[in-house]
Design an enzyme around this catalytic site. Structure first.
Site, PDB file in Angstrom:
ATOM      1  N   ASP A 145       3.525  -2.663  -7.491  1.00 26.84           N
ATOM      2  CA  ASP A 145       2.597  -2.076  -6.528  1.00 26.84           C
ATOM      3  C   ASP A 145       1.156  -2.545  -6.725  1.00 26.84           C
ATOM      4  O   ASP A 145       0.259  -2.082  -6.028  1.00 26.84           O
ATOM      5  CB  ASP A 145       2.651  -0.543  -6.609  1.00 26.84           C
ATOM      6  CG  ASP A 145       3.853   0.029  -5.864  1.00 26.84           C
ATOM      7  OD1 ASP A 145       4.285  -0.600  -4.875  1.00 26.84           O
ATOM      8  OD2 ASP A 145       4.365   1.085  -6.283  1.00 26.84           O
ATOM      9  N   GLU A 204      -0.196  -4.668  -3.686  1.00 27.45           N
ATOM     10  CA  GLU A 204      -0.206  -3.807  -2.512  1.00 27.45           C
ATOM     11  C   GLU A 204      -1.345  -2.779  -2.568  1.00 27.45           C
ATOM     12  O   GLU A 204      -2.049  -2.558  -1.599  1.00 27.45           O
ATOM     13  CB  GLU A 204       1.151  -3.090  -2.436  1.00 27.45           C
ATOM     14  CG  GLU A 204       1.231  -1.964  -1.438  1.00 27.45           C
ATOM     15  CD  GLU A 204       1.493  -2.458  -0.024  1.00 27.45           C
ATOM     16  OE1 GLU A 204       1.751  -3.671   0.132  1.00 27.45           O
ATOM     17  OE2 GLU A 204       1.434  -1.637   0.899  1.00 27.45           O
ATOM     18  N   ASP A 205      -1.523  -2.159  -3.723  1.00 29.49           N
ATOM     19  CA  ASP A 205      -2.402  -0.987  -3.797  1.00 29.49           C
ATOM     20  C   ASP A 205      -3.749  -1.217  -4.474  1.00 29.49           C
ATOM     21  O   ASP A 205      -4.580  -0.318  -4.502  1.00 29.49           O
ATOM     22  CB  ASP A 205      -1.696   0.158  -4.554  1.00 29.49           C
ATOM     23  CG  ASP A 205      -0.470   0.648  -3.803  1.00 29.49           C
ATOM     24  OD1 ASP A 205      -0.386   0.376  -2.591  1.00 29.49           O
ATOM     25  OD2 ASP A 205       0.394   1.276  -4.434  1.00 29.49           O
ATOM     26  N   ASP A 263      13.016   0.740  -6.964  1.00 28.63           N
ATOM     27  CA  ASP A 263      11.829   1.415  -6.437  1.00 28.63           C
ATOM     28  C   ASP A 263      12.254   2.569  -5.529  1.00 28.63           C
ATOM     29  O   ASP A 263      11.788   3.698  -5.648  1.00 28.63           O
ATOM     30  CB  ASP A 263      11.007   0.366  -5.659  1.00 28.63           C
ATOM     31  CG  ASP A 263       9.689   0.910  -5.143  1.00 28.63           C
ATOM     32  OD1 ASP A 263       9.160   1.856  -5.745  1.00 28.63           O
ATOM     33  OD2 ASP A 263       9.196   0.366  -4.123  1.00 28.63           O
TER      34      ASP A 263
END
Ligand code: MN
Length: 748
Positions: free
Chosen positions: A87, A90-91, A153
């Site tokens: 992640d 993405e984050d 996930d």
């Protein structure tokens, strides 16, 4: 935040990471603790200060995912690192390039794949969700680890789903059931597939889930007794044979039990295969494991009678996901049928962990005769992707068909064996051999008998495809095939023919215009479309190209703009020969739906029915059913049952349009519902049934149909009720009749 809390959290994070490391060190992989620790520290730093919905530090999520990847899927350090970092791009502000510089291109590539699909069909930022699903499948066919980590996930998100809002829960649970569980199954991750299904079930039907769990607990002692009585003689025999084995009982999952109850209209105590016995053995000689399976089978058949129709040899013919085992059903000494599964330790690992276990055994030097047919499957997916479907739902269907089908074996005239999905037709088989064979197919011979292309094949059939020189593909072929490959090939050819017809039409029209010496503009073309009742230019051009329209005086007038006479002729023309269909708009995921507050559950009152919400015509929900709302193209909220197959597709394809819904009714309205009732026929049974319903319970019957034959009766009764509770009362009361054996609500 006070430092005590900070310290406690720091401790929590470190313990989680140590747990991950311990599980990794216990595996057979090379010990690359260093890079894993670096990935952990980097991810921890990147997600610093961020929390999950549950309030816990975000980093605990990637750690949990990495642990699933290591412990439950059996992957090594590259995948563990990618899971820890999944992640980050993405984050946070870090890029794939940063990851590549720090951890190398391989890990970066996997993280990139995971990032591309993260907002996708499975996230909430998606506008065109299927586009992202395609991306998912594409990346997955490049590196299978992307999808394995994605499944881990999802598994962790499902395990922590309680912290999400209800409409998100339905979206995530829906996608999981529709897409992830089938993919997990296809990759042989049977244990994970089962957990995903159970968790989805738990969130969509909490009461039914709890009811099944409770019944399983109540009947546990009974099953334990059956298990020990049944297995005692087996243990004795296997010990005498000198087999190194473990014996265990497999309990059917709540979701599988529920599905069987739904599909076969059974009550819990009518399900007889809740317990299965599993024998896992270590072969004396790995090369002889198949023979050892059969030796155990023979020994068992000397102890118990075996059901002739329920023997399955997945040892010599593994499923396409790699599953191997012998399955049989034996009669216990007390007259119960018990399923028994025999597998070697290796087969069991593959059954639990699928592809990942395959790698494990390849490394340790086992000779694999049958490779997992993954590449072939991925190839099929690529073929489907090359031929993009215009409609999201069709596309999901095409993929799903290939994910979940149970298999049959079919022979070519030369005795070559092909694995096909159950329910496939001769035409599907033709496309499996080669698309050229498929497109030129005119019929088939099955077991030397001439049959049409639509003939449904059975396991063991020998099939010879008959072809002609011409290309035969017709639109109605789409209804004759079930495999994704055949479907997408046929659609591809139909679309190509359409394009050619459009071109041909353009040429013909241009010649006509030139010949008639006309000067035209776009509005002239529009008039021509109107004349023939087509909504798009291309449809009309295709009709000209295929010569369903032959240009004449009426067309000349329309092009010129002499509308008075041409309209009249046009109408005549249309009513006699137009074959064009109205175009149905495909749902647009970006539809404005601001007026509806999706965060709060919609309260379904009697008064608001038909104004704020409508009942779905496909599954006819009634108050008390587990339901959800779907915002359709007109912005209306349609209430579906959560188990409705159509709703399942909507959840997977248009999850952003879901609204949670709750009943708040006051027994004002009546709804039609059907029940099925079965039992032993006797004098006056119909009277007794109707008496209970209309006299005792004062419920209106709309229709009653009861048939009796050979001493058994079977009936369907349609009733007018307020809600699910009414039905329960009716069923309970009818069950009290001495001759009645089962009463269940059905979807008619
Ligand atoms: Mn995640």
């Amino acid at each position: 935040m006070n430092t005590d809390k900070e310290q406690a959290e720091e401790k929590l994070i470190n313990e989680a990471f140590q747990g991950l490391l311990a599980s990794y060190l216990a595996s057979k992989h090379r010990k690359k603790v260093d890079i894993i620790t670096r990935a952990f520290n980097f991810a921890k730093h990147a997600h610093k200060g961020v929390r999950r919905n549950s309030g816990e530090p975000y980093i605990l999520h990637p750690i949990a995912v990495a642990r699933i990847v290591s412990e439950e899927i059996g992957l090594g350090s590259t995948s563990i690192c990618a899971a820890l970092l999944h992640d980050v791009v993405e984050d946070t502000d870090y890029t794939v390039e940063d990851i590549s510089n720090l951890f190398g291109p391989k890990i970066a590539q996997i993280v990139d794949g995971l990032t591309k699909i993260s907002g996708g069909i499975f996230g909430d930022k998606a506008s065109a969700q299927t586009e992202n699903f395609k991306k998912l499948l594409l990346t997955m066919s490049e590196d299978i680890r992307v999808i394995l980590i994605k499944i881990a996930d999802r598994l962790h998100n499902m395990r922590t789903l309680e912290h999400m809002a209800p409409n998100k829960q339905y979206k995530i649970a829906g996608e999981t059931l529709y897409i992830y569980a089938p993919i997990a199954y296809r990759l042989g991750l049977n244990k994970i597939k089962m957990e995903l299904e159970n968790l989805s079930f738990k969130y969509e039907h909490p009461e039914e889930y709890a009811a099944i769990e409770e019944k399983l607990a109540i009947t546990q002692a009974e099953r334990e007794k059956l298990f020990s009585d049944f297995t005692a003689p087996i243990r004795e025999r296997l010990d005498a044979m000198g087999v190194d084995y473990t014996l265990s009982g497999r309990i059917k999952s709540p979701y599988s039990i529920w599905k069987k109850m739904q599909n076969k209209h059974l009550a819990f105590d009518e399900i007889f295969d809740i317990l299965a016995v599993r024998i896992i053995f270590n072969p004396k000689n790995p090369k002889e494991e198949a023979n050892e399976c059969f030796n155990i089978y023979i020994a068992l058949t000397q102890l118990y009678r075996s059901h002739p129709d329920r023997f399955r040899d997945w040892v010599n013919q593994p499923k396409t996901n790699g599953y191997q085992a012998l399955h049989m059903t034996l009669m216990s000494n007390h007259g119960e049928w018990v399923e028994v599964q025999i597998r070697s330790r290796r087969m069991d690992d593959i059954a639990e962990q699928g592809v990942a276990a395959h790698w494990k055994y390849k490394e340790s030097g086992y000779v694999e005769e049958e490779e997992v047919d993954l590449n072939k499957w991925l190839h099929t997916i690529k073929e489907i992707l090359d031929d993009p479907q215009p409609d999201a739902m069709d596309f999901l269907d095409a993929i799903k068909l290939n994910l979940y089908s149970s298999e049959i074996f079919v022979f070519t005239p030369k005795g070559e064996i092909k694995t096909m999905p159950q329910g496939c037709t001769a035409l599907d088989f033709a496309f499996t051999i080669h698309s050229v064979v498929g497109t030129h197919c005119i019929g088939a011979k099955v077991n030397h008998k001439l049959v049409p292309m639509s003939h449904v094949l059975q396991s063991g059939d020998q099939v010879e495809i008959l072809t002609s020189k011409t290309l035969n593909v017709k639109p109605d072929w789409l209804s004759m095939v079930t495999t994704a490959k055949a479907k997408s090939k046929i659609q591809g050819i139909l679309r190509r023919e359409e394009r050619n017809a459009v071109k041909e039409g353009e040429t013909i029209l241009a010649q006509f215009i030139q010949h008639e010496d006309l000067i035209i503009d776009e509005s002239a073309i529009l008039r021509l479309c109107n004349l023939h009742g087509y909504t798009t230019r291309n449809q009309m051009l295709a009709a000209i190209g295929k010569q369903t329209i032959v240009l004449g005086d009426a067309d000349k007038n329309a092009l010129k703009g002499n509308s008075s006479s041409s309209n009249f002729l046009g109408r005549l023309f249309r009513s006699s020969s137009s074959t064009s269909k109205p175009v149905t708009p495909t749902p647009n995921a970006e539809l404005p739906v601001q007026e509806i507050d999706k965060k709060r559950p919609l309260i379904l009152t009697d008064e608001a029915l038909q104004t704020t919400y409508h009942m779905a015509p496909c599954c006819h929900p009634i108050p008390g059913d587990d339901v959800l709302g779907y915002i359709d193209d007109d912005g209306q909220i349609i209430i579906h049952q959560r188990k409705c197959p159509k709703a399942a597709k909507l959840k997977a394809a248009y999850g952003n349009r879901l609204v949670a819904a709750q009943w708040s009714t006051h027994k004002l309205l009546y709804f039609s519902v059907s029940i099925n009732i079965q039992g032993i026929d006797g004098v006056g049974i119909v009277n007794q049934i109707t008496n209970i319903i209309s006299q005792e319970l004062n419920v209106n019957m709309e229709r009653i149909l009861i048939e009796a034959h050979d001493g058994i009766f079977d009936g369907t009764i349609r009733l007018r009720v307020h809600d699910v509770d009414d039905i329960k009362v009716i069923c309970e009361n009818l069950k009290k009749l001495p001759n009645v054996r089962s009463v269940v609500r059905i979807d008619e």
